[in-house]
Design an enzyme around this catalytic site. Structure first.
Site, PDB file in Angstrom:
ATOM      1  N   THR A  98       0.822  -1.223   0.000  1.00 64.01           N
ATOM      2  CA  THR A  98       0.000   0.000   0.000  1.00 64.01           C
ATOM      3  C   THR A  98       0.848   1.261   0.000  1.00 64.01           C
ATOM      4  OG1 THR A  98      -1.859  -1.070   1.092  1.00 64.01           O
ATOM      5  CG2 THR A  98      -1.669   1.284   1.419  1.00 64.01           C
ATOM      6  N   THR A 144       1.637  -4.625   4.129  1.00 61.43           N
ATOM      7  CA  THR A 144       1.458  -5.003   5.539  1.00 61.43           C
ATOM      8  C   THR A 144       0.809  -6.377   5.700  1.00 61.43           C
ATOM      9  OG1 THR A 144      -0.677  -3.868   5.646  1.00 61.43           O
ATOM     10  CG2 THR A 144       1.280  -2.604   6.287  1.00 61.43           C
ATOM     11  N   ASP A 145       0.058  -6.823   4.687  1.00 61.36           N
ATOM     12  CA  ASP A 145      -0.761  -8.026   4.884  1.00 61.36           C
ATOM     13  C   ASP A 145       0.062  -9.272   5.223  1.00 61.36           C
ATOM     14  OD1 ASP A 145      -3.059  -6.590   4.538  1.00 61.36           O
ATOM     15  OD2 ASP A 145      -3.282  -7.073   2.412  1.00 61.36           O
ATOM     16  N   LYS A 150      -0.001  -8.922  12.255  1.00 64.89           N
ATOM     17  CA  LYS A 150      -0.902  -7.854  11.830  1.00 64.89           C
ATOM     18  C   LYS A 150      -2.213  -8.038  12.576  1.00 64.89           C
ATOM     19  CE  LYS A 150      -2.888  -5.287   8.055  1.00 64.89           C
ATOM     20  NZ  LYS A 150      -3.064  -5.073   6.623  1.00 64.89           N
ATOM     21  N   TYR A 154      -4.470 -28.567  30.722  1.00 60.77           N
ATOM     22  CA  TYR A 154      -5.753 -29.276  30.732  1.00 60.77           C
ATOM     23  C   TYR A 154      -5.595 -30.711  30.232  1.00 60.77           C
ATOM     24  CZ  TYR A 154      -8.005 -24.772  31.436  1.00 60.77           C
ATOM     25  OH  TYR A 154      -8.396 -23.572  31.959  1.00 60.77           O
TER      26      TYR A 154
END
Ligand code: ASP
Length: 347
Positions: A15, A90-91, A165, A283
């Site tokens: 971007t 950024t993705d 992200k 657990y």
């Protein structure tokens, strides 16, 4: 006059340099030119730089071969520069940051990835601040001998293997998973909070990644055939996003046990919540996964866990080799002292 710092800047797209020419945002020549102008404005007496364009990709299109290409670019230019600054979408930035962290063994210089949530061509873009902070961080990192791979975004420097992200729209798009933010940038300077523990032997490139892996996110009602389907299709390793500190339904745990024992396919367990990590000892449902032979990702980020599995599968000969690699921290991607469940598996 003191010697200038030499920085190699590598543009990959994202971007930060995108424009919409009618078909939706994509990396553009206009954005690239604006980025160059921004760097010219920011570069001062202390820095010499070169800017190369390696690719012009939305980072959703990035593949392991692109990680390799980027790692090679840094590796072959290593001696000529003091630091490296990568402009990236950024993705998938957190995946690339993990990939570079593992691929560049023995890295003794800072490598910073940055980008922007709004194109540099927009008036209120975060590009100027992220680029400026990246340069400020590089200077501080060289001063303080902070080496390795970092994501610099929204006034923070995050260790590459701990970055994720967290926001698809907001400017504060990245977080540090189960690890302190390495440095914070403000108008009064850089505050370094932690110095990552890294294994630094000789400098070498190990940039091969196994693509035949699968990431499965559990949900109530998920049928075991999903696991069979990916293994029969050729998956050489699985990452399973379990619930909480690491629980799955009995039929899924049983199926994973078969896959590990009968098919020699390593199964790494991460968790759906962003913070806190996995503790398979807590657990009964978690202990069932230990019995099944699953490997705990412990406090690792999901991105680092997937990329590390892809990386170790290129060398590992057995499930136990993968287990041993996941109990080893290379870039502070995992805190073995917190991994009681890994110790149990090992023992
Ligand atoms: N789709 C863009 C990319 O990852 C998003 C961004 O850069 O913020 O390339």
């Amino acid at each position: 006059m003191t010697q200038k710092i030499r920085v190699l800047m590598i543009n990959t797209g994202g971007t930060i340099i995108s424009a919409d020419q009618g078909g939706g945002l994509r990396p553009s020549e206009k954005g690239k030119a604006a980025l160059k102008q921004l760097i010219e404005r920011e570069s001062s007496q202390w820095m010499e730089w070169d800017l190369i364009t390696l690719m012009m990709k939305d980072s959703s299109l990035m593949l392991p071969e692109d990680w390799k290409c980027l790692a090679q670019e840094i590796f072959y230019n290593y001696d000529d520069y003091d630091a490296f600054l990568v402009f990236h979408g950024t993705d998938t930035m957190a995946y690339t940051a993990s990939a570079l962290s593992f691929a560049l063994r023995g890295l003794r210089k800072p490598v910073v990835l940055t980008g922007a949530m709004k194109s540099i061509l927009e008036k209120d873009s975060d590009a100027p601040s992220n680029v400026k902070d990246s340069l400020t961080f590089i200077r501080a990192a060289l001063d303080q001998h902070l080496e390795g791979v970092y994501v610099v975004f929204n006034r923070k420097a995050i260790l590459g293997v701990r970055a994720t992200k967290k926001d698809s729209k907001g400017l504060d798009a990245f977080d540090s998973v189960n690890y302190p933010v390495v440095a914070s940038m403000s108008d009064s300077g850089v505050k370094i909070n932690v110095s990552p523990a890294r294994v630094v032997g000789s400098f070498e490139l190990r940039a091969e990644f196994e693509e035949n892996v699968a990431v499965l996110k559990a949900f109530p009602g998920m049928r075991p055939w999903v696991i069979d389907a990916v293994v029969n299709a050729g998956a050489k390793g699985l990452v399973v996003e379990a619930y909480g500190t690491g629980g799955l339904s009995e039929d899924l745990a049983r199926k994973l046990g078969e896959v590990v024992k009968d098919r020699n396919v390593p199964v790494v367990v991460t968790t759906q919540p962003l913070y806190g990590g996995v503790d398979l000892m807590e657990y009964e449902v978690g202990r069932a996964l230990i019995k099944a032979g699953a490997i705990s990702a412990c406090d690792m980020s999901k991105e680092a866990a997937v990329v590390k599995l892809m990386w170790v599968l290129k060398r590992a000969k057995s499930v136990d080799d993968v287990r041993a690699e996941f109990a080893t921290s290379y870039e502070d991607e995992v805190d073995p002292s917190k991994c009681k469940d890994q110790a149990k598996e090992q023992g």
